[in-house]
Motif scaffolding. Structure first.
Motif, mmCIF file in Angstrom:
data_model
loop_
_atom_site.group_PDB
_atom_site.id
_atom_site.type_symbol
_atom_site.label_atom_id
_atom_site.label_comp_id
_atom_site.label_asym_id
_atom_site.label_seq_id
_atom_site.Cartn_x
_atom_site.Cartn_y
_atom_site.Cartn_z
ATOM 1 N N LEU A 250 42.022 35.016 45.301
ATOM 2 C CA LEU A 250 41.473 36.007 44.383
ATOM 3 C C LEU A 250 42.171 37.360 44.432
ATOM 4 O O LEU A 250 42.383 37.988 43.389
ATOM 5 C CB LEU A 250 39.972 36.183 44.643
ATOM 6 C CG LEU A 250 39.074 35.111 44.041
ATOM 7 C CD1 LEU A 250 37.628 35.337 44.438
ATOM 8 C CD2 LEU A 250 39.213 35.057 42.522
ATOM 9 N N SER A 251 42.542 37.804 45.603
ATOM 10 C CA SER A 251 43.157 39.130 45.683
ATOM 11 C C SER A 251 44.549 39.166 45.055
ATOM 12 O O SER A 251 45.095 40.254 44.821
ATOM 13 C CB SER A 251 43.232 39.591 47.145
ATOM 14 O OG SER A 251 44.062 38.735 47.909
ATOM 15 N N HIS A 252 45.112 38.013 44.769
ATOM 16 C CA HIS A 252 46.457 37.949 44.175
ATOM 17 C C HIS A 252 46.429 37.645 42.685
ATOM 18 O O HIS A 252 47.456 37.784 42.013
ATOM 19 C CB HIS A 252 47.291 36.881 44.890
ATOM 20 C CG HIS A 252 47.479 37.144 46.348
ATOM 21 N ND1 HIS A 252 48.404 38.048 46.838
ATOM 22 C CD2 HIS A 252 46.846 36.628 47.435
ATOM 23 C CE1 HIS A 252 48.342 38.069 48.151
ATOM 24 N NE2 HIS A 252 47.402 37.222 48.543
ATOM 25 N N LEU A 253 45.291 37.223 42.163
ATOM 26 C CA LEU A 253 45.212 36.836 40.766
ATOM 27 C C LEU A 253 44.939 38.041 39.877
ATOM 28 O O LEU A 253 44.069 38.854 40.163
ATOM 29 C CB LEU A 253 44.102 35.795 40.578
ATOM 30 C CG LEU A 253 44.262 34.491 41.367
ATOM 31 C CD1 LEU A 253 43.069 33.569 41.102
ATOM 32 C CD2 LEU A 253 45.569 33.784 41.024
ATOM 33 N N LYS A 254 45.694 38.127 38.799
ATOM 34 C CA LYS A 254 45.566 39.230 37.864
ATOM 35 C C LYS A 254 45.055 38.721 36.514
ATOM 36 O O LYS A 254 44.871 37.522 36.317
ATOM 37 C CB LYS A 254 46.918 39.931 37.704
ATOM 38 C CG LYS A 254 47.507 40.425 39.016
ATOM 39 C CD LYS A 254 48.791 41.188 38.794
ATOM 40 C CE LYS A 254 49.459 41.591 40.112
ATOM 41 N NZ LYS A 254 48.525 42.302 41.024
ATOM 42 N N LYS A 255 44.832 39.642 35.592
ATOM 43 C CA LYS A 255 44.353 39.276 34.262
ATOM 44 C C LYS A 255 45.256 38.202 33.664
ATOM 45 O O LYS A 255 46.480 38.318 33.698
ATOM 46 C CB LYS A 255 44.334 40.509 33.361
ATOM 47 C CG LYS A 255 43.771 40.228 31.971
ATOM 48 C CD LYS A 255 43.718 41.498 31.134
ATOM 49 C CE LYS A 255 43.145 41.205 29.746
ATOM 50 N NZ LYS A 255 43.068 42.432 28.908
ATOM 51 N N GLY A 256 44.645 37.166 33.129
ATOM 52 C CA GLY A 256 45.402 36.062 32.551
ATOM 53 C C GLY A 256 45.651 34.921 33.506
ATOM 54 O O GLY A 256 46.148 33.863 33.098
ATOM 55 N N ALA A 257 45.302 35.100 34.773
ATOM 56 C CA ALA A 257 45.486 34.030 35.761
ATOM 57 C C ALA A 257 44.511 32.893 35.479
ATOM 58 O O ALA A 257 43.517 33.052 34.771
ATOM 59 C CB ALA A 257 45.288 34.565 37.170
ATOM 60 N N ARG A 258 44.823 31.736 36.066
ATOM 61 C CA ARG A 258 44.012 30.550 35.854
ATOM 62 C C ARG A 258 43.601 29.926 37.187
ATOM 63 O O ARG A 258 44.401 29.829 38.113
ATOM 64 C CB ARG A 258 44.781 29.483 35.072
ATOM 65 C CG ARG A 258 45.329 29.921 33.718
ATOM 66 C CD ARG A 258 44.204 30.198 32.729
ATOM 67 N NE ARG A 258 44.636 30.076 31.348
ATOM 68 C CZ ARG A 258 45.174 31.059 30.637
ATOM 69 N NH1 ARG A 258 45.358 32.243 31.193
ATOM 70 N NH2 ARG A 258 45.531 30.866 29.376
ATOM 71 N N ILE A 259 42.358 29.482 37.252
ATOM 72 C CA ILE A 259 41.884 28.614 38.332
ATOM 73 C C ILE A 259 41.413 27.329 37.674
ATOM 74 O O ILE A 259 40.589 27.364 36.755
ATOM 75 C CB ILE A 259 40.729 29.253 39.128
ATOM 76 C CG1 ILE A 259 41.179 30.569 39.779
ATOM 77 C CG2 ILE A 259 40.217 28.285 40.189
ATOM 78 C CD1 ILE A 259 40.039 31.359 40.413
ATOM 79 N N ALA B 281 35.147 36.362 34.349
ATOM 80 C CA ALA B 281 35.426 36.653 32.945
ATOM 81 C C ALA B 281 35.737 38.124 32.684
ATOM 82 O O ALA B 281 36.679 38.437 31.943
ATOM 83 C CB ALA B 281 34.260 36.184 32.071
ATOM 84 N N PRO B 282 34.999 39.079 33.284
ATOM 85 C CA PRO B 282 35.331 40.488 33.029
ATOM 86 C C PRO B 282 36.730 40.883 33.498
ATOM 87 O O PRO B 282 37.291 41.872 33.005
ATOM 88 C CB PRO B 282 34.254 41.236 33.834
ATOM 89 C CG PRO B 282 33.118 40.280 33.943
ATOM 90 C CD PRO B 282 33.774 38.939 34.090
ATOM 91 N N GLU B 283 37.281 40.118 34.430
ATOM 92 C CA GLU B 283 38.626 40.412 34.925
ATOM 93 C C GLU B 283 39.717 39.672 34.150
ATOM 94 O O GLU B 283 40.896 39.815 34.433
ATOM 95 C CB GLU B 283 38.718 40.042 36.411
ATOM 96 C CG GLU B 283 37.749 40.807 37.284
ATOM 97 C CD GLU B 283 37.815 40.373 38.740
ATOM 98 O OE1 GLU B 283 38.924 40.085 39.219
ATOM 99 O OE2 GLU B 283 36.754 40.321 39.388
ATOM 100 N N GLY B 284 39.318 38.865 33.177
ATOM 101 C CA GLY B 284 40.293 38.142 32.370
ATOM 102 C C GLY B 284 40.917 36.962 33.087
ATOM 103 O O GLY B 284 41.984 36.480 32.684
ATOM 104 N N ILE B 285 40.263 36.472 34.146
ATOM 105 C CA ILE B 285 40.731 35.291 34.870
ATOM 106 C C ILE B 285 39.912 34.097 34.387
ATOM 107 O O ILE B 285 38.681 34.122 34.431
ATOM 108 C CB ILE B 285 40.586 35.477 36.388
ATOM 109 C CG1 ILE B 285 41.456 36.641 36.858
ATOM 110 C CG2 ILE B 285 40.962 34.201 37.129
ATOM 111 C CD1 ILE B 285 41.225 37.038 38.299
ATOM 112 N N LEU B 286 40.596 33.057 33.924
ATOM 113 C CA LEU B 286 39.931 31.910 33.334
ATOM 114 C C LEU B 286 39.779 30.790 34.356
ATOM 115 O O LEU B 286 40.715 30.466 35.086
ATOM 116 C CB LEU B 286 40.719 31.407 32.126
ATOM 117 C CG LEU B 286 41.074 32.460 31.066
ATOM 118 C CD1 LEU B 286 41.751 31.803 29.872
ATOM 119 C CD2 LEU B 286 39.840 33.231 30.629
#
Length: 283
Positions: free
Chosen positions: A161-170, A207-212
């Motif tokens: 999580l600390s490395h994922l930015k907006k637009g990242a995917r899990i 969702a608020p962080e733009g991570i899908l």
């Protein structure tokens, strides 16, 4: 692919060895790449074989650098690394147990150190142990199955999580068993239900962080888990009860993960795709 499945390694250690399977699973991508993951970095747990291998090779063809986490299947992991590099990309095999939180942290750190960032996390590692009688499911088996399947998914996500930015995917690999159950795999099906709930909760949270956050729920797919889990007579009929009348191949699942990893799915989160041979499921 032959209609007859043989159990060269049945039943054997989990999660299974792809190089011993007969017939071999089909992991090869079907189409030329189009750069849909160009410049991306992916980490795939259980990436040495089965769905994980097919996904790693497809991601590499689409331009991603790929770290693959595997338990101890060194030969399969090395083959997958070679396949990734054969697509003109870079592969990083990382050996360890996703049920160990410290290892998950280390795996993410190794990925970021090697490739500079992390854009896509695929929680795919899993194991299953068939039992006819629910009373025979031992505590140690429950612990092991949960630790690999759901603890590992949570631990790896926390580490990423600390490395994922907006637009990242899990992307989490759940299972048809999360929806319809499986009476020989009660503890396994329970973990897959937990993964389903986890991905839905995380999708809302991020969702608020733009991570899908999305999932894939495969049906009967010909992977090392199958001959590692069932006796030979069961393996011979594997997948024939699906509406399409056959088991699926890993390269029939990997495109679902590619869709969820690339920009084509930019307005999708908290959802699950169902490559299961035609079985209707819901919920």
């Amino acid at each position: 692919m032959s209609e007859d499945f043989h159990s060269m390694q049945s039943p054997q250690r989990q999660p299974g060895l792809e190089h011993e399977m007969d017939p071999a699973p089909d992991y090869a991508p079907r189409y030329p790449g189009s750069g849909r993951l160009s410049g991306k970095v992916a980490l795939i747990t259980g990436g040495d074989s089965g769905i994980g291998r097919a996904t790693a090779v497809l991601f590499a063809r689409e331009g991603a650098k790929v770290a693959i986490v595997y338990k101890d299947e060194d030969r399969d992991a090395e083959k997958t690394r070679e396949l990734i590099e054969g697509e003109g990309s870079e592969g990083l095999p990382i050996r360890g147990d996703v049920g160990d939180k410290a290892f998950c942290q280390s795996a993410v750190e190794q990925t970021v150190e090697a490739f500079g960032k992390l854009d896509i996390l695929v929680n795919n590692a899993g194991e299953q142990h068939a039992q006819e009688d629910p009373q025979d499911i031992e505590e140690a088996q429950i612990e092991r199955t949960y630790r690999t399947n759901i603890f590992g998914t949570i631990f790896m996500t926390q580490a990423a999580l600390s490395h994922l930015k907006k637009g990242a995917r899990i992307i989490c690999v759940t299972s048809i068993t999360a929806y319809k159950g499986q009476d020989l795999l009660i503890d396994y099906a329970s973990t897959k239900g937990a993964i389903l709930s986890f991905l839905r909760a995380m999708a809302s949270k991020l969702a608020p962080e733009g991570i899908l956050v999305n999932g894939v729920a495969p049906g009967p797919i010909w992977t090392p888990l199958i001959p590692a889990s069932f006796p030979e007579d069961a393996v011979k009929d594997f997948g024939k009860s699906a509406p399409l009348g056959r088991p699926g191949q890993p390269n029939e699942v990997a495109p679902c993960l590619l869709f969820l990893a690339c920009e084509d799915s930019s307005y999708i989160s908290g959802q699950v795709l169902h490559p299961n041979g035609g079985t209707p499921v819901g919920g």
